[in-house]
Motif scaffolding. Structure first.
Motif, PDB file in Angstrom:
ATOM      1  N   VAL A  51       0.845  -1.199   0.000  1.00 39.79           N
ATOM      2  CA  VAL A  51       0.000   0.000   0.000  1.00 39.79           C
ATOM      3  C   VAL A  51       0.879   1.247   0.000  1.00 39.79           C
ATOM      4  O   VAL A  51       0.705   2.153  -0.822  1.00 39.79           O
ATOM      5  N   GLN A  52       1.850   1.287   0.901  1.00 44.34           N
ATOM      6  CA  GLN A  52       2.706   2.465   1.030  1.00 44.34           C
ATOM      7  C   GLN A  52       3.544   2.691  -0.233  1.00 44.34           C
ATOM      8  O   GLN A  52       3.676   3.829  -0.693  1.00 44.34           O
ATOM      9  N   ASP A  53       4.070   1.638  -0.817  1.00 43.35           N
ATOM     10  CA  ASP A  53       4.891   1.752  -2.025  1.00 43.35           C
ATOM     11  C   ASP A  53       4.098   2.242  -3.232  1.00 43.35           C
ATOM     12  O   ASP A  53       4.677   2.684  -4.221  1.00 43.35           O
ATOM     13  N   ASN A  54       2.771   2.153  -3.155  1.00 47.10           N
ATOM     14  CA  ASN A  54       1.922   2.557  -4.271  1.00 47.10           C
ATOM     15  C   ASN A  54       1.071   3.774  -3.957  1.00 47.10           C
ATOM     16  O   ASN A  54       0.050   4.011  -4.591  1.00 47.10           O
ATOM     17  N   GLY A  55       1.497   4.558  -2.964  1.00 43.86           N
ATOM     18  CA  GLY A  55       0.879   5.850  -2.716  1.00 43.86           C
ATOM     19  C   GLY A  55      -0.256   5.885  -1.723  1.00 43.86           C
ATOM     20  O   GLY A  55      -0.852   6.941  -1.511  1.00 43.86           O
ATOM     21  N   GLY A  56      -0.577   4.759  -1.102  1.00 44.20           N
ATOM     22  CA  GLY A  56      -1.659   4.740  -0.122  1.00 44.20           C
ATOM     23  C   GLY A  56      -1.166   5.130   1.257  1.00 44.20           C
ATOM     24  O   GLY A  56       0.031   5.135   1.536  1.00 44.20           O
ATOM     25  N   ARG A  57      -2.101   5.470   2.120  1.00 43.03           N
ATOM     26  CA  ARG A  57      -1.791   5.820   3.513  1.00 43.03           C
ATOM     27  C   ARG A  57      -1.925   4.594   4.390  1.00 43.03           C
ATOM     28  O   ARG A  57      -2.690   3.684   4.083  1.00 43.03           O
ATOM     29  N   LEU A  58      -1.225   4.636   5.530  1.00 44.36           N
ATOM     30  CA  LEU A  58      -1.273   3.553   6.512  1.00 44.36           C
ATOM     31  C   LEU A  58      -1.742   4.082   7.855  1.00 44.36           C
ATOM     32  O   LEU A  58      -1.140   5.004   8.407  1.00 44.36           O
ATOM     33  N   VAL A  59      -2.818   3.484   8.369  1.00 39.79           N
ATOM     34  CA  VAL A  59      -3.297   3.774   9.713  1.00 39.79           C
ATOM     35  C   VAL A  59      -3.280   2.456  10.477  1.00 39.79           C
ATOM     36  O   VAL A  59      -4.054   1.548  10.187  1.00 39.79           O
ATOM     37  N   GLY A  60      -2.360   2.359  11.421  1.00 37.28           N
ATOM     38  CA  GLY A  60      -2.220   1.143  12.208  1.00 37.28           C
ATOM     39  C   GLY A  60      -2.882   1.271  13.560  1.00 37.28           C
ATOM     40  O   GLY A  60      -2.884   2.347  14.161  1.00 37.28           O
ATOM     41  N   VAL A  61      -3.441   0.161  14.013  1.00 37.86           N
ATOM     42  CA  VAL A  61      -3.978   0.088  15.370  1.00 37.86           C
ATOM     43  C   VAL A  61      -3.347  -1.148  15.996  1.00 37.86           C
ATOM     44  O   VAL A  61      -3.776  -2.266  15.756  1.00 37.86           O
ATOM     45  N   SER A  62      -2.304  -0.908  16.750  1.00 43.30           N
ATOM     46  CA  SER A  62      -1.606  -2.005  17.412  1.00 43.30           C
ATOM     47  C   SER A  62      -2.142  -2.132  18.834  1.00 43.30           C
ATOM     48  O   SER A  62      -3.075  -1.434  19.224  1.00 43.30           O
ATOM     49  N   VAL A  63      -1.559  -3.034  19.563  1.00 40.04           N
ATOM     50  CA  VAL A  63      -1.970  -3.260  20.943  1.00 40.04           C
ATOM     51  C   VAL A  63      -0.701  -3.275  21.784  1.00 40.04           C
ATOM     52  O   VAL A  63       0.371  -3.657  21.294  1.00 40.04           O
ATOM     53  N   GLU A  64      -0.798  -2.808  23.008  1.00 41.08           N
ATOM     54  CA  GLU A  64       0.391  -2.595  23.827  1.00 41.08           C
ATOM     55  C   GLU A  64       1.322  -3.803  23.878  1.00 41.08           C
ATOM     56  O   GLU A  64       2.532  -3.668  23.734  1.00 41.08           O
ATOM     57  N   PHE A  65       0.786  -5.014  24.034  1.00 43.82           N
ATOM     58  CA  PHE A  65       1.669  -6.170  24.161  1.00 43.82           C
ATOM     59  C   PHE A  65       2.351  -6.562  22.849  1.00 43.82           C
ATOM     60  O   PHE A  65       3.247  -7.395  22.843  1.00 43.82           O
TER      61      PHE A  65
END
Length: 179
Positions: A51-65
């Motif tokens: 996605v990033q290499d082709n111009g898209g944005r990244l929104v991540g939702v990780s978790v503390e652990f």
């Protein structure tokens, strides 16, 4: 469109990574945003890179652990306290959901999203991307649930099974009204 993708963080072979790369490229080139679990490992990394290499944005939702596995160069990264909060954040930040190949975590996410939709708690389009027939058995089980009266709405209103990324994205764009 903000597309939430639930998928594995496992290192997988080419029969899963190649279609994932192709789908990621479509998301990026389409100008869409990937909303995902934020991990920078396995199939999650493959899709985020594409996605990033082709111009898209990244929104991540990780978790503390899992914070040590979070992608450092995402456009936005949210750290949830636990898995329940993570799923809620992923759903809240997306316009559509795609479920790609994965294990128990992905299956948990898929069933929760479908249960919420079944009860009308969201109306976002949901696609099961059936790469290499991975979800054939689940598709058969859902069909049985519908046939035997376990679903209060038609299966087609609950989830769309796509055989490839092109079909998945075309369905989503039509469902949310993108020309």
């Amino acid at each position: 469109m903000n597309i939430c993708v639930f998928l594995s963080a496992a290192e997988l072979d080419e029969r899963y990574t190649a279609p994932a790369r192709e789908f990621a490229e479509l998301i990026g080139k389409g100008g869409h945003t990937l909303v995902w679990g934020g991990s920078n490992v396995g199939l999650m990394k493959v899709v985020a890179d594409g996605v990033q290499d082709n111009g898209g944005r990244l929104v991540g939702v990780s978790v503390e652990f899992l914070g040590d596995k979070a992608r450092v160069n995402a456009d936005e990264m949210v750290m949830a306290a636990d898995l329940a909060e993570r799923k809620a954040q992923l759903l809240a930040r997306s316009d559509a959901i795609v479920i790609m190949v994965g294990g128990t975590g992905t299956l948990d996410e898929a069933t929760e999203i479908l249960e919420l939709k079944k009860h009308g708690l969201h109306t976002k389009p949901v696609v099961l991307l059936n790469t290499a027939g991975f979800y054939d058995g689940l598709k058969q089980q859902f069909q049985r649930m519908e046939d035997e009266g376990f679903l209060p709405l038609p299966l087609a209103d609950l989830v769309f099974f796509a055989e490839d990324g092109v079909g998945a994205l075309a369905y989503l764009e039509e469902a949310v009204g993108i020309q």
